[in-house]
Design a protein around this motif. Structure first.
Motif, PDB file in Angstrom:
ATOM      1  N   ASP A  91     -78.336 -63.401  62.095  1.00 14.68           N
ATOM      2  CA  ASP A  91     -77.446 -62.950  61.038  1.00 14.68           C
ATOM      3  C   ASP A  91     -78.248 -62.065  60.082  1.00 14.68           C
ATOM      4  N   THR A  92     -77.881 -60.807  59.997  1.00 13.69           N
ATOM      5  CA  THR A  92     -78.589 -59.873  59.125  1.00 13.69           C
ATOM      6  C   THR A  92     -77.709 -59.529  57.930  1.00 13.69           C
ATOM      7  N   PRO A  93     -78.331 -59.144  56.825  1.00 14.58           N
ATOM      8  CA  PRO A  93     -77.520 -58.761  55.662  1.00 14.58           C
ATOM      9  C   PRO A  93     -76.705 -57.516  55.967  1.00 14.58           C
ATOM     10  N   ARG A  94     -75.519 -57.479  55.424  1.00 18.60           N
ATOM     11  CA  ARG A  94     -74.662 -56.307  55.617  1.00 18.60           C
ATOM     12  C   ARG A  94     -75.117 -55.178  54.688  1.00 18.60           C
ATOM     13  N   VAL A  95     -75.156 -54.009  55.244  1.00 19.90           N
ATOM     14  CA  VAL A  95     -75.475 -52.818  54.457  1.00 19.90           C
ATOM     15  C   VAL A  95     -74.264 -51.908  54.568  1.00 19.90           C
ATOM     16  N   TYR A  96     -73.696 -51.565  53.444  1.00 21.24           N
ATOM     17  CA  TYR A  96     -72.502 -50.743  53.421  1.00 21.24           C
ATOM     18  C   TYR A  96     -72.852 -49.285  53.180  1.00 21.24           C
ATOM     19  N   ARG A  97     -72.115 -48.420  53.858  1.00 23.61           N
ATOM     20  CA  ARG A  97     -72.321 -46.988  53.687  1.00 23.61           C
ATOM     21  C   ARG A  97     -72.102 -46.630  52.221  1.00 23.61           C
ATOM     22  N   GLY A  98     -73.001 -45.848  51.683  1.00 23.87           N
ATOM     23  CA  GLY A  98     -72.862 -45.430  50.292  1.00 23.87           C
ATOM     24  C   GLY A  98     -73.331 -46.472  49.296  1.00 23.87           C
ATOM     25  N   SER A 115     -82.253 -33.523  45.469  1.00 22.99           N
ATOM     26  CA  SER A 115     -82.647 -33.122  44.118  1.00 22.99           C
ATOM     27  C   SER A 115     -81.869 -31.889  43.672  1.00 22.99           C
ATOM     28  N   PHE A 116     -81.673 -30.966  44.610  1.00 25.72           N
ATOM     29  CA  PHE A 116     -80.877 -29.765  44.328  1.00 25.72           C
ATOM     30  C   PHE A 116     -79.451 -30.162  43.932  1.00 25.72           C
ATOM     31  N   ARG A 123     -82.096 -40.512  47.992  1.00 32.50           N
ATOM     32  CA  ARG A 123     -83.204 -40.346  47.051  1.00 32.50           C
ATOM     33  C   ARG A 123     -83.274 -38.920  46.543  1.00 32.50           C
ATOM     34  N   ALA A 124     -83.301 -38.790  45.256  1.00 32.51           N
ATOM     35  CA  ALA A 124     -83.508 -37.487  44.633  1.00 32.51           C
ATOM     36  C   ALA A 124     -84.783 -37.565  43.814  1.00 32.51           C
ATOM     37  N   LEU A 132     -94.996 -39.627  45.431  1.00 29.20           N
ATOM     38  CA  LEU A 132     -93.785 -39.327  46.196  1.00 29.20           C
ATOM     39  C   LEU A 132     -93.754 -40.057  47.538  1.00 29.20           C
ATOM     40  N   GLN A 133     -94.485 -41.176  47.624  1.00 30.74           N
ATOM     41  CA  GLN A 133     -94.485 -41.924  48.862  1.00 30.74           C
ATOM     42  C   GLN A 133     -93.056 -42.424  49.133  1.00 30.74           C
ATOM     43  N   GLY A 134     -92.688 -42.408  50.398  1.00 29.82           N
ATOM     44  CA  GLY A 134     -91.359 -42.870  50.775  1.00 29.82           C
ATOM     45  C   GLY A 134     -90.280 -41.810  50.646  1.00 29.82           C
ATOM     46  N   THR A 135     -90.668 -40.594  50.275  1.00 31.70           N
ATOM     47  CA  THR A 135     -89.680 -39.512  50.200  1.00 31.70           C
ATOM     48  C   THR A 135     -89.772 -38.669  51.464  1.00 31.70           C
ATOM     49  N   SER A 136     -88.778 -37.832  51.666  1.00 32.18           N
ATOM     50  CA  SER A 136     -88.772 -36.937  52.817  1.00 32.18           C
ATOM     51  C   SER A 136     -88.345 -35.551  52.364  1.00 32.18           C
TER      52      SER A 136
END
Length: 182
Positions: free
Chosen positions: A4-11, A153-154, A16-17, A142-146
């Motif tokens: 049983d995993t936690p539910r992750v909902y879209r949005g 950000s724009f 990340r900005a 900025l670790q963990g950013t892409s």
């Protein structure tokens, strides 16, 4: 039998900005004394100032720029449509400087080329790699950013300036407002 995993909902979590001040610091940190510095600066500049995806940046060609009309034609692959963006004088100067100081001599029509032989267009994964490399060299937290964070950000910058969600979605090439609202 099952985990049983936690539910992750879209949005549930916004994309990340990066704060605009930090985006500017990242761009300033790029050493442009070498050709690859100018290439990387121009790529990240276009992503930050125009919200382009990595695949859109690498698809740019020399004829994507209309120097007289000061526009950039971007092929939005996700929506299979072209977007015509106005180019600020500063952006034109950045691109010109890249063409003279950073682009290898080549007859290829691609705007951004690999730095190593054989000369050829960059792949979108190379843009993600160069972003990570430039972040690492910058020393910014900025670790963990892409590379996609520049796009987000724009969008946030436009939102903070009072641009409507529909207009932001159109520039970003979103099919529906739901994507933009996130």
């Amino acid at each position: 039998d099952a985990i049983d995993t936690p539910r992750v909902y879209r949005g549930e979590l916004p994309p990340r900005a990066i704060p605009w001040v930090t985006v500017q610091e990242l761009l300033r940190s790029i050493d442009r004394r070498q050709a690859t510095g100018w290439r990387d600066y121009a790529i990240l500049y276009l992503m930050a100032h125009y919200g382009l995806r990595p695949c859109e940046v690498v698809a740019l060609r020399l004829d994507s720029i209309d120097w007289q009309a000061k526009t950039l034609r971007v092929e939005q692959r996700k929506t299979r449509s072209d977007l015509l963006l106005p180019l600020a004088d500063r952006t034109l100067r950045v691109i010109k400087r890249y063409l003279y100081a950073g682009r290898p001599g080549s007859t290829r029509a691609d705007l951004f080329l690999r730095a190593r032989s054989p000369s050829g267009p960059l792949k979108h994964t190379a843009v993600c790699d160069l972003y990570r490399s430039r972040v690492e060299r910058s020393g910014l937290a900025l670790q963990g950013t892409s590379a996609y964070c520049l796009r987000h950000s724009f969008a946030m910058r436009l939102l903070e300036r009072g641009v409507g969600i529909k207009a932001i979605g159109d520039v970003l090439g979103h099919r529906g407002l739901e994507s933009t609202c996130v």
